[in-house]
Design a protein around this motif. Sequence first.
Motif, mmCIF file in Angstrom:
data_model
loop_
_atom_site.group_PDB
_atom_site.id
_atom_site.type_symbol
_atom_site.label_atom_id
_atom_site.label_comp_id
_atom_site.label_asym_id
_atom_site.label_seq_id
_atom_site.Cartn_x
_atom_site.Cartn_y
_atom_site.Cartn_z
ATOM 1 N N ALA A 83 48.952 27.334 36.361
ATOM 2 C CA ALA A 83 50.130 26.834 35.649
ATOM 3 C C ALA A 83 49.900 26.762 34.144
ATOM 4 O O ALA A 83 50.826 27.027 33.363
ATOM 5 N N VAL A 84 48.683 26.412 33.694
ATOM 6 C CA VAL A 84 48.436 26.259 32.253
ATOM 7 C C VAL A 84 47.867 27.520 31.612
ATOM 8 O O VAL A 84 47.823 27.621 30.388
ATOM 9 N N TRP A 85 47.443 28.484 32.403
ATOM 10 C CA TRP A 85 46.810 29.689 31.878
ATOM 11 C C TRP A 85 47.634 30.371 30.785
ATOM 12 O O TRP A 85 47.091 30.752 29.738
ATOM 13 N N PRO A 86 48.950 30.537 30.958
ATOM 14 C CA PRO A 86 49.738 31.191 29.889
ATOM 15 C C PRO A 86 49.661 30.432 28.555
ATOM 16 O O PRO A 86 49.754 31.059 27.494
ATOM 17 N N ASN A 87 49.488 29.132 28.584
ATOM 18 C CA ASN A 87 49.370 28.365 27.345
ATOM 19 C C ASN A 87 48.107 28.743 26.578
ATOM 20 O O ASN A 87 48.120 28.807 25.349
ATOM 21 N N TYR A 88 47.010 28.972 27.274
ATOM 22 C CA TYR A 88 45.772 29.389 26.619
ATOM 23 C C TYR A 88 45.921 30.782 26.018
ATOM 24 O O TYR A 88 45.481 31.031 24.901
ATOM 25 N N LEU A 89 46.556 31.677 26.757
ATOM 26 C CA LEU A 89 46.767 33.033 26.247
ATOM 27 C C LEU A 89 47.661 33.032 25.017
ATOM 28 O O LEU A 89 47.493 33.859 24.120
ATOM 29 N N ALA A 90 48.595 32.088 24.948
ATOM 30 C CA ALA A 90 49.504 32.018 23.802
ATOM 31 C C ALA A 90 48.772 31.592 22.530
ATOM 32 O O ALA A 90 49.175 31.978 21.430
ATOM 33 N N VAL A 91 47.703 30.819 22.665
ATOM 34 C CA VAL A 91 46.947 30.358 21.491
ATOM 35 C C VAL A 91 46.257 31.536 20.819
ATOM 36 O O VAL A 91 46.334 31.713 19.604
ATOM 37 N N ALA A 92 45.550 32.311 21.599
ATOM 38 C CA ALA A 92 44.834 33.485 21.072
ATOM 39 C C ALA A 92 44.578 34.422 22.243
ATOM 40 O O ALA A 92 43.793 34.098 23.132
ATOM 41 N N PRO A 93 45.215 35.578 22.265
ATOM 42 C CA PRO A 93 45.109 36.466 23.417
ATOM 43 C C PRO A 93 43.700 37.003 23.687
ATOM 44 O O PRO A 93 43.436 37.504 24.770
ATOM 45 N N ASP A 94 42.805 36.880 22.711
ATOM 46 C CA ASP A 94 41.436 37.363 22.931
ATOM 47 C C ASP A 94 40.418 36.218 22.900
ATOM 48 O O ASP A 94 39.245 36.441 22.675
ATOM 49 N N MET A 95 40.890 34.999 23.151
ATOM 50 C CA MET A 95 39.983 33.859 23.088
ATOM 51 C C MET A 95 38.985 33.881 24.240
ATOM 52 O O MET A 95 39.165 34.609 25.218
ATOM 53 N N LYS A 96 37.946 33.119 24.084
ATOM 54 C CA LYS A 96 36.930 32.977 25.110
ATOM 55 C C LYS A 96 37.166 31.636 25.802
ATOM 56 O O LYS A 96 37.461 30.646 25.152
ATOM 57 N N ILE A 97 37.064 31.648 27.118
ATOM 58 C CA ILE A 97 37.296 30.441 27.915
ATOM 59 C C ILE A 97 36.015 30.107 28.667
ATOM 60 O O ILE A 97 35.342 30.999 29.191
ATOM 61 N N ILE A 98 35.701 28.826 28.732
ATOM 62 C CA ILE A 98 34.546 28.334 29.483
ATOM 63 C C ILE A 98 35.072 27.431 30.585
ATOM 64 O O ILE A 98 35.841 26.499 30.307
ATOM 65 N N ILE A 99 34.664 27.713 31.817
ATOM 66 C CA ILE A 99 35.096 26.903 32.952
ATOM 67 C C ILE A 99 33.860 26.472 33.750
ATOM 68 O O ILE A 99 33.226 27.302 34.403
ATOM 69 N N PRO A 100 33.507 25.180 33.686
ATOM 70 C CA PRO A 100 32.434 24.694 34.554
ATOM 71 C C PRO A 100 33.008 24.358 35.935
ATOM 72 O O PRO A 100 34.048 23.701 36.030
ATOM 73 N N LEU A 101 32.344 24.842 36.987
ATOM 74 C CA LEU A 101 32.804 24.548 38.347
ATOM 75 C C LEU A 101 31.729 24.903 39.358
ATOM 76 O O LEU A 101 30.750 25.564 39.033
ATOM 77 N N VAL A 102 31.950 24.475 40.589
ATOM 78 C CA VAL A 102 31.084 24.864 41.700
ATOM 79 C C VAL A 102 31.940 25.711 42.635
ATOM 80 O O VAL A 102 32.960 25.244 43.142
ATOM 81 N N PHE A 103 31.540 26.965 42.843
ATOM 82 C CA PHE A 103 32.195 27.777 43.863
ATOM 83 C C PHE A 103 31.650 27.347 45.216
ATOM 84 O O PHE A 103 30.432 27.359 45.430
ATOM 85 N N ALA A 104 32.535 26.971 46.131
ATOM 86 C CA ALA A 104 32.098 26.586 47.470
ATOM 87 C C ALA A 104 31.671 27.803 48.277
ATOM 88 O O ALA A 104 30.852 27.691 49.184
#
Length: 175
Positions: free
Chosen positions: A59-80
């Motif tokens: 749902a929020v992904w398009p908001n990040y792309l709108a800021v800068a289409p070539d930005m770098k994203i960091i996502i900390p998580l555990v893949f089950a």
Amino acid sequence: MVEVLVLHGSPGSGKSTLARALSETLAAQDVAHGVIDLDDFSIVYPYAGRQFPRDNLRAVWPNYLAVAPDMKIIIPLVFADEDEVESLREAVPGAQLIICETTAPVPVLRARVTEREPTEAWRERLRNYVDLYHSRSDHERIRHFQVSTHPAPVEQSVREILEKAGWPAAEIRVA
């Protein structure tokens, strides 16, 4: 294309700490980036299931792309499991996933989660999750590369992650 650096690993392996340190380093180099912590996206009662944070991300992904289409994203998580990699890929259409598994010896991980959690119930739950995580056999199929967070200082782990991901690594400064 947006590059998404996924910091995947056992509880206590330093994912959140490294995400913040990577953010500080990228900001110091004036690199457009964002940190999306799926743990924060999943705090809801009653529990809405493992897919809930990925639905929030979608749902929020398009908001990040709108800021800068070539930005770098960091996502900390555990893949089950391996299926969750595909679920994440679907939540961030058009992104290139770079998956770094953060590691440390099991006794260190168990000590880290014991020290940080506020209740014995949470401490025990995460110590059990550390054991479950390390009983799995799919880690090599999920990650692109691995970085040990013990005994390395945060700055060293940040440098190694940036170099292996092919991201800017000059003048690493961690606040």
